[in-house]
Design a protein around this motif. Structure first.
Motif, PDB file in Angstrom:
ATOM      1  N   THR A 171       0.829  -1.210   0.000  1.00 19.98           N
ATOM      2  CA  THR A 171       0.000   0.000   0.000  1.00 19.98           C
ATOM      3  C   THR A 171       0.859   1.253   0.000  1.00 19.98           C
ATOM      4  OG1 THR A 171      -1.760  -1.144   1.195  1.00 19.98           O
ATOM      5  CG2 THR A 171      -1.809   1.252   1.220  1.00 19.98           C
ATOM      6  N   ASN A 172       1.893   1.261   0.839  1.00 21.95           N
ATOM      7  CA  ASN A 172       2.779   2.434   0.901  1.00 21.95           C
ATOM      8  C   ASN A 172       3.531   2.630  -0.409  1.00 21.95           C
ATOM      9  OD1 ASN A 172       2.048   2.987   3.556  1.00 21.95           O
ATOM     10  ND2 ASN A 172       3.676   1.717   4.422  1.00 21.95           N
ATOM     11  N   ALA A 173       3.934   1.541  -1.041  1.00 21.81           N
ATOM     12  CA  ALA A 173       4.636   1.644  -2.318  1.00 21.81           C
ATOM     13  C   ALA A 173       3.717   2.197  -3.405  1.00 21.81           C
ATOM     14  CB  ALA A 173       5.191   0.282  -2.719  1.00 21.81           C
ATOM     15  N   VAL A 174       2.500   1.699  -3.463  1.00 23.19           N
ATOM     16  CA  VAL A 174       1.539   2.185  -4.456  1.00 23.19           C
ATOM     17  C   VAL A 174       1.251   3.670  -4.230  1.00 23.19           C
ATOM     18  CG1 VAL A 174      -0.847   2.005  -5.251  1.00 23.19           C
ATOM     19  CG2 VAL A 174       0.492  -0.059  -4.869  1.00 23.19           C
ATOM     20  N   ASP A 175       1.199   4.070  -2.959  1.00 18.90           N
ATOM     21  CA  ASP A 175       0.896   5.457  -2.613  1.00 18.90           C
ATOM     22  C   ASP A 175       1.888   6.420  -3.246  1.00 18.90           C
ATOM     23  OD1 ASP A 175      -0.505   7.527  -1.197  1.00 18.90           O
ATOM     24  OD2 ASP A 175       1.137   7.567   0.233  1.00 18.90           O
ATOM     25  N   ILE A 176       3.157   6.007  -3.369  1.00 25.16           N
ATOM     26  CA  ILE A 176       4.164   6.884  -3.983  1.00 25.16           C
ATOM     27  C   ILE A 176       4.633   6.332  -5.336  1.00 25.16           C
ATOM     28  CG2 ILE A 176       4.951   7.910  -1.832  1.00 25.16           C
ATOM     29  CD1 ILE A 176       7.279   5.934  -1.823  1.00 25.16           C
ATOM     30  N   ARG A 177       3.847   5.433  -5.914  1.00 28.73           N
ATOM     31  CA  ARG A 177       4.089   4.882  -7.255  1.00 28.73           C
ATOM     32  C   ARG A 177       5.450   4.195  -7.353  1.00 28.73           C
ATOM     33  NH1 ARG A 177       1.686   9.770 -11.108  1.00 28.73           N
ATOM     34  NH2 ARG A 177      -0.462   9.560 -10.422  1.00 28.73           N
ATOM     35  N   GLU A 178       5.747   3.384  -6.349  1.00 27.27           N
ATOM     36  CA  GLU A 178       6.964   2.603  -6.390  1.00 27.27           C
ATOM     37  C   GLU A 178       6.618   1.131  -6.187  1.00 27.27           C
ATOM     38  OE1 GLU A 178      10.051   4.268  -3.938  1.00 27.27           O
ATOM     39  OE2 GLU A 178       9.778   6.274  -4.788  1.00 27.27           O
ATOM     40  N   ALA A 179       7.640   0.289  -6.109  1.00 28.04           N
ATOM     41  CA  ALA A 179       7.416  -1.157  -6.084  1.00 28.04           C
ATOM     42  C   ALA A 179       7.909  -1.762  -4.774  1.00 28.04           C
ATOM     43  CB  ALA A 179       8.124  -1.814  -7.265  1.00 28.04           C
ATOM     44  N   VAL A 180       7.612  -3.043  -4.598  1.00 29.72           N
ATOM     45  CA  VAL A 180       8.081  -3.806  -3.436  1.00 29.72           C
ATOM     46  C   VAL A 180       8.962  -4.939  -3.940  1.00 29.72           C
ATOM     47  CG1 VAL A 180       7.406  -5.253  -1.488  1.00 29.72           C
ATOM     48  CG2 VAL A 180       6.038  -3.246  -2.076  1.00 29.72           C
ATOM     49  N   ALA A 181      10.128  -5.091  -3.327  1.00 32.59           N
ATOM     50  CA  ALA A 181      11.043  -6.163  -3.707  1.00 32.59           C
ATOM     51  C   ALA A 181      11.024  -7.255  -2.646  1.00 32.59           C
ATOM     52  CB  ALA A 181      12.463  -5.622  -3.863  1.00 32.59           C
ATOM     53  N   THR A 182      11.307  -8.476  -3.052  1.00 31.64           N
ATOM     54  CA  THR A 182      11.395  -9.575  -2.098  1.00 31.64           C
ATOM     55  C   THR A 182      12.664  -9.411  -1.257  1.00 31.64           C
ATOM     56  OG1 THR A 182      12.680 -10.984  -3.574  1.00 31.64           O
ATOM     57  CG2 THR A 182      10.266 -11.127  -3.732  1.00 31.64           C
ATOM     58  N   PRO A 183      12.707  -9.991  -0.049  1.00 34.17           N
ATOM     59  CA  PRO A 183      13.922  -9.908   0.773  1.00 34.17           C
ATOM     60  C   PRO A 183      15.151 -10.442   0.054  1.00 34.17           C
ATOM     61  CG  PRO A 183      12.073 -10.675   2.094  1.00 34.17           C
ATOM     62  CD  PRO A 183      11.596 -10.643   0.673  1.00 34.17           C
ATOM     63  N   GLU A 184      14.982 -11.469  -0.785  1.00 36.56           N
ATOM     64  CA  GLU A 184      16.124 -12.024  -1.516  1.00 36.56           C
ATOM     65  C   GLU A 184      16.712 -11.007  -2.484  1.00 36.56           C
ATOM     66  OE1 GLU A 184      13.503 -15.499  -0.362  1.00 36.56           O
ATOM     67  OE2 GLU A 184      13.224 -13.469  -1.097  1.00 36.56           O
ATOM     68  N   VAL A 185      15.851 -10.270  -3.166  1.00 36.35           N
ATOM     69  CA  VAL A 185      16.322  -9.260  -4.113  1.00 36.35           C
ATOM     70  C   VAL A 185      17.037  -8.132  -3.375  1.00 36.35           C
ATOM     71  CG1 VAL A 185      15.576  -7.463  -5.725  1.00 36.35           C
ATOM     72  CG2 VAL A 185      14.619  -9.767  -5.892  1.00 36.35           C
ATOM     73  N   VAL A 186      16.467  -7.709  -2.264  1.00 29.72           N
ATOM     74  CA  VAL A 186      17.079  -6.635  -1.477  1.00 29.72           C
ATOM     75  C   VAL A 186      18.482  -7.031  -1.030  1.00 29.72           C
ATOM     76  CG1 VAL A 186      16.933  -5.305   0.653  1.00 29.72           C
ATOM     77  CG2 VAL A 186      14.867  -5.716  -0.703  1.00 29.72           C
ATOM     78  N   LEU A 187      18.617  -8.234  -0.498  1.00 29.51           N
ATOM     79  CA  LEU A 187      19.929  -8.700  -0.025  1.00 29.51           C
ATOM     80  C   LEU A 187      20.908  -8.822  -1.183  1.00 29.51           C
ATOM     81  CD1 LEU A 187      21.699  -9.753   2.283  1.00 29.51           C
ATOM     82  CD2 LEU A 187      20.776 -12.042   1.836  1.00 29.51           C
ATOM     83  N   ASP A 188      20.454  -9.316  -2.304  1.00 24.19           N
ATOM     84  CA  ASP A 188      21.328  -9.491  -3.460  1.00 24.19           C
ATOM     85  C   ASP A 188      21.827  -8.147  -3.990  1.00 24.19           C
ATOM     86  OD1 ASP A 188      22.465 -11.239  -5.624  1.00 24.19           O
ATOM     87  OD2 ASP A 188      21.140 -10.017  -6.866  1.00 24.19           O
ATOM     88  N   VAL A 189      20.925  -7.184  -4.117  1.00 26.87           N
ATOM     89  CA  VAL A 189      21.312  -5.853  -4.589  1.00 26.87           C
ATOM     90  C   VAL A 189      22.323  -5.235  -3.629  1.00 26.87           C
ATOM     91  CG1 VAL A 189      20.492  -3.501  -5.013  1.00 26.87           C
ATOM     92  CG2 VAL A 189      19.168  -5.454  -5.863  1.00 26.87           C
ATOM     93  N   PHE A 190      22.055  -5.365  -2.343  1.00 22.90           N
ATOM     94  CA  PHE A 190      22.926  -4.775  -1.328  1.00 22.90           C
ATOM     95  C   PHE A 190      24.337  -5.358  -1.394  1.00 22.90           C
ATOM     96  CE2 PHE A 190      24.620  -5.124   3.053  1.00 22.90           C
ATOM     97  CZ  PHE A 190      24.789  -3.781   3.328  1.00 22.90           C
ATOM     98  N   ARG A 191      24.442  -6.672  -1.441  1.00 25.92           N
ATOM     99  CA  ARG A 191      25.761  -7.304  -1.415  1.00 25.92           C
ATOM    100  C   ARG A 191      26.550  -7.056  -2.691  1.00 25.92           C
ATOM    101  NH1 ARG A 191      24.520 -13.094   1.718  1.00 25.92           N
ATOM    102  NH2 ARG A 191      24.492 -12.174   3.823  1.00 25.92           N
ATOM    103  N   LYS A 192      25.867  -6.871  -3.804  1.00 31.30           N
ATOM    104  CA  LYS A 192      26.573  -6.656  -5.067  1.00 31.30           C
ATOM    105  C   LYS A 192      27.064  -5.227  -5.244  1.00 31.30           C
ATOM    106  CE  LYS A 192      24.503 -10.399  -7.785  1.00 31.30           C
ATOM    107  NZ  LYS A 192      23.601 -10.742  -8.924  1.00 31.30           N
ATOM    108  N   MET A 193      26.644  -4.311  -4.367  1.00 30.29           N
ATOM    109  CA  MET A 193      27.056  -2.912  -4.509  1.00 30.29           C
ATOM    110  C   MET A 193      27.960  -2.469  -3.363  1.00 30.29           C
ATOM    111  SD  MET A 193      23.684  -0.677  -3.407  1.00 30.29           S
ATOM    112  CE  MET A 193      24.657   0.808  -3.210  1.00 30.29           C
ATOM    113  N   ARG A 194      28.533  -3.402  -2.621  1.00 31.97           N
ATOM    114  CA  ARG A 194      29.342  -3.038  -1.453  1.00 31.97           C
ATOM    115  C   ARG A 194      30.482  -2.082  -1.807  1.00 31.97           C
ATOM    116  NH1 ARG A 194      28.548  -6.335   3.267  1.00 31.97           N
ATOM    117  NH2 ARG A 194      30.247  -5.112   4.160  1.00 31.97           N
ATOM    118  N   ALA A 195      31.047  -2.224  -2.990  1.00 33.89           N
ATOM    119  CA  ALA A 195      32.180  -1.377  -3.368  1.00 33.89           C
ATOM    120  C   ALA A 195      31.776   0.089  -3.560  1.00 33.89           C
ATOM    121  CB  ALA A 195      32.812  -1.905  -4.651  1.00 33.89           C
ATOM    122  N   ARG A 196      30.486   0.357  -3.688  1.00 32.02           N
ATOM    123  CA  ARG A 196      30.037   1.728  -3.925  1.00 32.02           C
ATOM    124  C   ARG A 196      29.862   2.532  -2.629  1.00 32.02           C
ATOM    125  NH1 ARG A 196      25.382   1.861  -8.493  1.00 32.02           N
ATOM    126  NH2 ARG A 196      25.479   4.042  -7.843  1.00 32.02           N
TER     127      ARG A 196
END
Length: 219
Positions: free
Chosen positions: A144-169
């Motif tokens: 509901t909160n994501a729709v309210d600001i026209r954004e999306a919801v990611a699964t916990p697996e996607v969040v963790l994967d994105v986070f770990r792959k960008m550690r160098a940044r």
């Protein structure tokens, strides 16, 4: 600094809240946008850690925290909340603004960044482990909160994967740049609750928020 307001409520403790406001802008909710949000999160975590350490070391406030939020497609805001220890609310506000100003002037150390990254990693990994028992009400609120600001919801697996792959940044300069973005805006607005009549008014609050802050060269 724009509109300010002081409310007198004898049953409530002193509290100051101010927000750096930017217009809401529709974003493309892709991976790069979410990487930027993670950089924002680490920037906020470092400031909040410093605020907590300053309070524990004998600061003039009991509690202070910063946080960023988008509100119903109307504003993108960075909020600062301060609970003074006593009647010296100006000193408490000055102390908090000094911590923030130093974060704007000086990049954090890599050690500070790594400490927050370790905590984020534990939290994201825990979310993956708890995915099967995630409360339906929590997931519904997130959607509901994501729709309210026209954004999306990611699964916990996607969040963790994105986070770990960008550690160098997560570099000191990148965190400082995102800190500056978080505290850049169109206007600052503030509100204060006080139990004492005559302790403050809108003009004195605006003056306190407008006061120049001197930062340490070795922050």
């Amino acid at each position: 600094v724009g509109e300010t307001r002081v409310l007198v409520e004898p049953d409530l403790p002193r509290n100051i809240s101010y927000a750096v406001l930017r217009p809401y802008v529709q974003v493309v909710d892709n991976l790069e946008y979410n990487r930027g949000m993670m950089l924002d999160g680490i920037a906020q975590a470092i400031i909040n850690r410093r605020l907590e350490e300053r309070a524990r070391a004998g600061g003039s406030y009991l509690y202070a925290q910063v946080g960023q939020e988008k509100l119903s497609r109307s504003a993108d805001a960075t909020f600062v909340n301060v609970t003074p220890l006593g009647s010296d609310w100006k000193g408490a506000l000055r102390d908090v603004r000094t911590v923030i100003a130093e974060a704007l002037d000086h990049a954090p150390t890599q050690q500070e960044i790594d400490r927050e990254l370790a905590e984020y990693d534990v939290a994201f990994a825990s979310s993956v482990e708890q995915r099967t028992v995630m409360a339906g009400a929590k997931l519904a609120d997130d959607i509901t909160n994501a729709v309210d600001i026209r954004e999306a919801v990611a699964t916990p697996e996607v969040v963790l994967d994105v986070f770990r792959k960008m550690r160098a940044r997560f570099t000191p300069d990148a965190i400082r740049d995102h800190t500056r973005q978080l505290f850049s805006g169109t206007v600052v607005r503030g509100i204060m609750n006080t139990p004492a009549v005559g302790e403050a008014d809108a003009d004195t609050l605006r003056a306190a928020l407008s006061e120049p802050i001197a930062t340490s060269t070795n922050a």
